[in-house]
Design a protein around this motif. Structure first.
Motif, PDB file in Angstrom:
ATOM      1  N   LEU A   2       0.835  -1.212   0.000  1.00 32.28           N
ATOM      2  CA  LEU A   2       0.000   0.000   0.000  1.00 32.28           C
ATOM      3  C   LEU A   2       0.868   1.259   0.000  1.00 32.28           C
ATOM      4  O   LEU A   2       0.531   2.251  -0.649  1.00 32.28           O
ATOM      5  CB  LEU A   2      -0.962  -0.010   1.191  1.00 32.28           C
ATOM      6  CG  LEU A   2      -2.054  -1.085   1.101  1.00 32.28           C
ATOM      7  CD1 LEU A   2      -2.898  -1.105   2.381  1.00 32.28           C
ATOM      8  CD2 LEU A   2      -2.952  -0.867  -0.130  1.00 32.28           C
ATOM      9  N   ASP A   3       1.976   1.209   0.726  1.00 32.47           N
ATOM     10  CA  ASP A   3       2.916   2.343   0.688  1.00 32.47           C
ATOM     11  C   ASP A   3       3.393   2.573  -0.741  1.00 32.47           C
ATOM     12  O   ASP A   3       3.477   3.707  -1.212  1.00 32.47           O
ATOM     13  CB  ASP A   3       4.149   2.075   1.566  1.00 32.47           C
ATOM     14  CG  ASP A   3       3.833   2.289   3.037  1.00 32.47           C
ATOM     15  OD1 ASP A   3       2.763   2.889   3.330  1.00 32.47           O
ATOM     16  OD2 ASP A   3       4.635   1.842   3.885  1.00 32.47           O
ATOM     17  N   TYR A   4       3.725   1.474  -1.423  1.00 29.39           N
ATOM     18  CA  TYR A   4       4.198   1.567  -2.816  1.00 29.39           C
ATOM     19  C   TYR A   4       3.117   2.224  -3.683  1.00 29.39           C
ATOM     20  O   TYR A   4       3.383   3.121  -4.475  1.00 29.39           O
ATOM     21  CB  TYR A   4       4.555   0.184  -3.363  1.00 29.39           C
ATOM     22  CG  TYR A   4       5.147   0.242  -4.754  1.00 29.39           C
ATOM     23  CD1 TYR A   4       6.524   0.193  -4.954  1.00 29.39           C
ATOM     24  CD2 TYR A   4       4.331   0.391  -5.871  1.00 29.39           C
ATOM     25  CE1 TYR A   4       7.075   0.287  -6.229  1.00 29.39           C
ATOM     26  CE2 TYR A   4       4.864   0.492  -7.151  1.00 29.39           C
ATOM     27  CZ  TYR A   4       6.230   0.435  -7.319  1.00 29.39           C
ATOM     28  OH  TYR A   4       6.770   0.541  -8.580  1.00 29.39           O
ATOM     29  N   TRP A   5       1.891   1.776  -3.509  1.00 26.62           N
ATOM     30  CA  TRP A   5       0.761   2.308  -4.288  1.00 26.62           C
ATOM     31  C   TRP A   5       0.572   3.808  -4.030  1.00 26.62           C
ATOM     32  O   TRP A   5       0.386   4.591  -4.963  1.00 26.62           O
ATOM     33  CB  TRP A   5      -0.506   1.533  -3.908  1.00 26.62           C
ATOM     34  CG  TRP A   5      -1.771   2.084  -4.474  1.00 26.62           C
ATOM     35  CD1 TRP A   5      -2.178   2.067  -5.779  1.00 26.62           C
ATOM     36  CD2 TRP A   5      -2.812   2.741  -3.730  1.00 26.62           C
ATOM     37  NE1 TRP A   5      -3.411   2.670  -5.896  1.00 26.62           N
ATOM     38  CE2 TRP A   5      -3.814   3.083  -4.666  1.00 26.62           C
ATOM     39  CE3 TRP A   5      -2.997   3.052  -2.388  1.00 26.62           C
ATOM     40  CZ2 TRP A   5      -4.993   3.736  -4.278  1.00 26.62           C
ATOM     41  CZ3 TRP A   5      -4.164   3.693  -2.006  1.00 26.62           C
ATOM     42  CH2 TRP A   5      -5.148   4.038  -2.951  1.00 26.62           C
ATOM     43  N   ARG A   6       0.689   4.178  -2.755  1.00 31.73           N
ATOM     44  CA  ARG A   6       0.517   5.606  -2.423  1.00 31.73           C
ATOM     45  C   ARG A   6       1.664   6.442  -2.996  1.00 31.73           C
ATOM     46  O   ARG A   6       1.466   7.578  -3.403  1.00 31.73           O
ATOM     47  CB  ARG A   6       0.443   5.791  -0.903  1.00 31.73           C
ATOM     48  CG  ARG A   6      -0.824   5.214  -0.299  1.00 31.73           C
ATOM     49  CD  ARG A   6      -0.966   5.532   1.185  1.00 31.73           C
ATOM     50  NE  ARG A   6      -2.047   4.746   1.758  1.00 31.73           N
ATOM     51  CZ  ARG A   6      -1.876   3.664   2.522  1.00 31.73           C
ATOM     52  NH1 ARG A   6      -0.649   3.249   2.843  1.00 31.73           N
ATOM     53  NH2 ARG A   6      -2.913   3.005   2.967  1.00 31.73           N
ATOM     54  N   THR A   7       2.859   5.890  -3.026  1.00 29.87           N
ATOM     55  CA  THR A   7       4.023   6.632  -3.509  1.00 29.87           C
ATOM     56  C   THR A   7       4.043   6.746  -5.029  1.00 29.87           C
ATOM     57  O   THR A   7       4.248   7.829  -5.575  1.00 29.87           O
ATOM     58  CB  THR A   7       5.334   5.921  -3.079  1.00 29.87           C
ATOM     59  OG1 THR A   7       5.292   5.753  -1.672  1.00 29.87           O
ATOM     60  CG2 THR A   7       6.556   6.744  -3.476  1.00 29.87           C
ATOM     61  N   TRP A   8       3.806   5.636  -5.721  1.00 31.29           N
ATOM     62  CA  TRP A   8       4.018   5.607  -7.170  1.00 31.29           C
ATOM     63  C   TRP A   8       2.732   5.617  -7.976  1.00 31.29           C
ATOM     64  O   TRP A   8       2.724   6.130  -9.102  1.00 31.29           O
ATOM     65  CB  TRP A   8       4.861   4.375  -7.558  1.00 31.29           C
ATOM     66  CG  TRP A   8       6.221   4.385  -6.944  1.00 31.29           C
ATOM     67  CD1 TRP A   8       6.644   3.658  -5.875  1.00 31.29           C
ATOM     68  CD2 TRP A   8       7.334   5.191  -7.343  1.00 31.29           C
ATOM     69  NE1 TRP A   8       7.950   3.946  -5.585  1.00 31.29           N
ATOM     70  CE2 TRP A   8       8.398   4.886  -6.479  1.00 31.29           C
ATOM     71  CE3 TRP A   8       7.535   6.131  -8.355  1.00 31.29           C
ATOM     72  CZ2 TRP A   8       9.645   5.487  -6.587  1.00 31.29           C
ATOM     73  CZ3 TRP A   8       8.776   6.729  -8.459  1.00 31.29           C
ATOM     74  CH2 TRP A   8       9.808   6.406  -7.585  1.00 31.29           C
ATOM     75  N   GLY A   9       1.658   5.052  -7.449  1.00 32.98           N
ATOM     76  CA  GLY A   9       0.378   5.013  -8.180  1.00 32.98           C
ATOM     77  C   GLY A   9       0.512   4.377  -9.557  1.00 32.98           C
ATOM     78  O   GLY A   9       1.441   3.627  -9.826  1.00 32.98           O
ATOM     79  N   GLY A  10      -0.435   4.687 -10.425  1.00 28.40           N
ATOM     80  CA  GLY A  10      -0.402   4.167 -11.795  1.00 28.40           C
ATOM     81  C   GLY A  10      -1.002   2.780 -11.924  1.00 28.40           C
ATOM     82  O   GLY A  10      -0.928   2.160 -12.985  1.00 28.40           O
TER      83      GLY A  10
END
Ligand code: ADP
Ligand code: MG
Length: 338
Positions: free
Chosen positions: A295-303
């Motif tokens: 989820l951290d990855y998703w919040r940081t990079w999205g897409g």
């Protein structure tokens, strides 16, 4: 006169239905490639030619990327430690794999291949490797030690790579592009659980894709349903390739930090997005990272969006899927991550 009018109207009806069925005609192609069964379906007049072109592209990619085919570019790279020039598709995959290696802190690492081999996941004789052997192999696992300048790729001494974590998603994305160029506006490509859609269903409604229940994979039942238009949905699951020994289950997604199957609490990760190759690479990487880091990855990079399923029955969907995902499995609880 009336007879002729009746005949004409009958002819008109026939033409009309013939026209319709031609428009809506479904074409399917099945192929065995990349170690899996693929089912490609495309609708409309251009469907057949489009699918032939897509199947050719998938076979070409397999010929380029297969680690077991001595004639492939990747096998040559693994044998000689270097390659120049590098084919465009392989270059695109190297770019993506190394970018994701960096962004995921090495959760996706294409140099984990010798470890995957030691577990036997590249063939059909699965085994728990000896701890010392694993430690030795792990010393050479490091995506950041690959030298790649866009022209020439060089591996460090003893390292070997495998694009298995991204290949099917890349193949799906390229196939979709080929179909669109051929004029196809509606297609569903199933590359062994890697789903790629082109457009929507013929009636304009979204494609509905089932996500397998990872706690009951044998039954073929689904955990939930996703609605997709023109996107990919790629699932990495612990149930896809695994073996059991002494009551332990070992699966084919390896944590490059330990050399052992990734145990992050996640048992299935589905990544949804416009870029099939990215979805595939991330499905593997997020599985290794676990829920919080994913989820951290998703919040940081999205897409992209994701469905994260944990051992304890918790299903987390990222906010962009709140409407597109429906939970159908029993004994699961759903939460939406913001
Ligand atoms: P599948 O290929 O079954 O659809 P994945 O996309 O998750 O599943 O890819 C898993 C494959 O990728 C494994 O079979 C192995 O070859 C390779 N692999 C496993 N763990 C990793 C990792 N952490 N990083 C890169 N590749 C991996
Ligand atoms: Mg993957």
């Amino acid at each position: 006169m009336r007879k002729r009018a009746a005949a004409l109207s009958l002819l008109f009806c026939l033409l009309l239905t013939a026209g319709c069925s031609r428009q809506e005609e479904a074409h399917s192609e099945y192929l065995l490639a990349m170690d899996t069964v693929m089912t490609l379906t495309a609708y409309g007049e251009s469907g057949e030619a489009g699918l032939d072109a897509a199947a050719d592209i998938i076979r070409d990619l397999e010929g380029l990327l297969s680690v077991t085919d001595e004639a492939s570019a990747v096998a040559e790279l693994n044998r000689t430690g270097e390659l120049e020039p590098v084919d465009n598709d392989l270059a695109a995959l190297l770019d993506l794999a190394l970018e994701l290696g960096e962004r995921t802190g090495g959760a996706l690492d294409i140099t984990v291949y010798p470890v995957v081999k030691a577990w036997g996941f590249t063939g059909d004789r699965y085994q728990v490797p000896d701890g010392e052997e694993l430690a030795e192999l792990l010393e050479r696992v490091d995506w950041s030690a690959i030298s790649w300048d866009g022209q020439r790729v060089e591996l460090p001494e003893g390292a070997q790579v495998d694009f298995g974590a991204l290949a099917k998603g890349y193949a799906g994305a390229l196939s979709a592009q080929t179909l669109r160029e051929a004029g196809v506006t509606s297609a569903l490509l199933d590359l062994g659980g890697n789903i790629q859609t082109v457009g929507s269903k013929l009636d304009g409604s979204p494609w509905r894709i089932g996500i397998r229940d990872p706690r009951d994979p044998e039954s073929g039942s689904y955990l939930g349903e996703l609605e997709l238009v023109d996107q990919a949905a790629v699932t990495s699951g612990g149930y896809q390739r695994y073996f059991e020994e002494d009551g332990e289950t070992y699966w084919h997604i390896i944590d490059p930090a330990t050399g052992y199957p990734a145990r992050s609490g996640l048992i299935s990760v589905t990544v949804v997005g416009d870029d099939g190759a990215l979805c595939d690479g991330l499905s593997t990487a997020l599985f290794v990272l676990g829920r919080e880091a994913a989820l951290d990855y998703w919040r940081t990079w999205g897409g992209f969006e994701a469905v994260l399923v944990e051992e304890d029955g918790t299903v987390t969907v990222t906010a962009g899927l709140a409407d597109a995902f429906t939970l159908t499995g029993e004994d699961y609880t759903l939460s939406v991550a913001e």
